[in-house]
Design an enzyme around this catalytic site. Structure first.
Site, PDB file in Angstrom:
ATOM      1  CG  ASP A  52      52.661   7.455  43.739  1.00  0.00           C
ATOM      2  OD1 ASP A  52      52.901   7.572  43.121  1.00  0.00           O
ATOM      3  OD2 ASP A  52      51.262   7.702  44.384  1.00  0.00           O
ATOM      4  CG  ASP A 108      49.500   7.745  47.470  1.00  0.00           C
ATOM      5  OD1 ASP A 108      49.544   7.924  46.292  1.00  0.00           O
ATOM      6  OD2 ASP A 108      48.156   8.596  48.144  1.00  0.00           O
ATOM      7  CG  ASP A 134      48.940  13.443  43.059  1.00  0.00           C
ATOM      8  OD1 ASP A 134      48.980  13.995  43.958  1.00  0.00           O
ATOM      9  OD2 ASP A 134      48.676  14.134  42.087  1.00  0.00           O
TER      10      ASP A 134
END
Length: 265
Positions: free
Chosen positions: A8, A205, A10
């Site tokens: 991922d 995240d 961001d």
């Protein structure tokens, strides 16, 4: 056994417009060791080359081939479901380019699908049009169901999921989304890397998308705490990642050796 990473962006390698410390060095290690990897994003606004260019300007040695988006997963899914179909699209360049690349025509009337993506193109007029098309029989597709998404300045704005929920409520029809955490995007990205499920490592995240998708597909899941999830949040979920680290900076050579030697099959 070959191993590779889905990553991922961001909250993992940058946060808003800020680079996360150690992220460039982590990607450099993957490049130097020829470990396959791909950035996996639910953002459908931009094309892979746009995203790769932004990453390059942050210092990452990557190309468009290192990027897989929910727009690409959506276009691939539709091409398999209904080749050479038509779509009414509320979205931006990344989604339009992906659909055209799979032979899909973007139309303003009588579409096979109404496809909603990320961006700022939603208006009351095109929302009303989408609602009517779905009510008339077009099938509703969302690139992702995230209710919000981060902005460059660290704020938040309505995401694709928020827009889609309005159409669902107005029509009584539920959207299908090929984006995270759907197995569609995780499987398609894995195939791009020519990996099997037990050879795939997901770094993210967000428990609800990145880690849930990894759990569902049998991938190794690594949660980084540099984004939206804190360690105390893990107790809210009935599933868990295989590893929890503060950031990708903690995935050093020693941990890489463990990950690359671990046989998840």
């Amino acid at each position: 056994m070959n191993k590779g990473f889905l990553i991922d962006m961001d909250g993992v390698v940058y946060r808003g417009s800020e680079l996360i410390a150690g992220a460039v060095e982590f990607i450099d290690r993957l490049v130097e060791r020829k470990i396959p990897f791909m950035f996996l994003t639910n953002n459908s606004q931009r094309t892979p080359i746009d995203i790769a260019t932004r990453l390059q300007r942050l210092g990452f040695k990557v190309s468009a081939e290192h990027v897989y988006t929910s727009a690409m997963a959506t276009a691939s899914y539709l091409a398999h479901q209904n080749p050479q179909g038509t779509a009414y699209v509320i979205g931006e360049g990344g989604l339009l380019t992906a659909l055209n690349g799979e032979g899909y025509a973007v139309v303003d009337s009588n579409p096979d699908y109404v496809v909603i993506g990320e961006g700022r193109t939603m208006t009351l007029e095109n929302m009303e049009k989408a609602v009517q098309m779905v009510a008339d029989g077009a099938r509703l597709i969302a690139t992702n169901l995230d209710p919000s998404c981060p902005t460059q300045d660290g704020g938040v704005r309505p995401g694709c999921g928020a827009y889609v929920r309005t159409i669902e409520e107005a029509t009584g029809f539920k959207a299908f989304s090929p984006g995270k955490p759907s197995p569609v995007i995780f499987r398609e990205a894995r195939k791009q890397l020519d990996l099997r499920s037990g050879e795939t490592i997901m770094i993210g995240d967000t428990m609800e998308t990145d880690i849930l998708g990894a759990v569902q597909l049998g991938y190794t899941g690594i949660l980084v705490l540099s984004g939206g999830t804190q360690e105390m949040d893990l107790r809210k979920f009935a599933y868990k990642p295989d590893y929890v680290v503060q950031s990708v900076a903690n995935i050093d050579d020693k941990m890489l050796e463990v990950l690359l030697s671990d046989d998840k099959d």
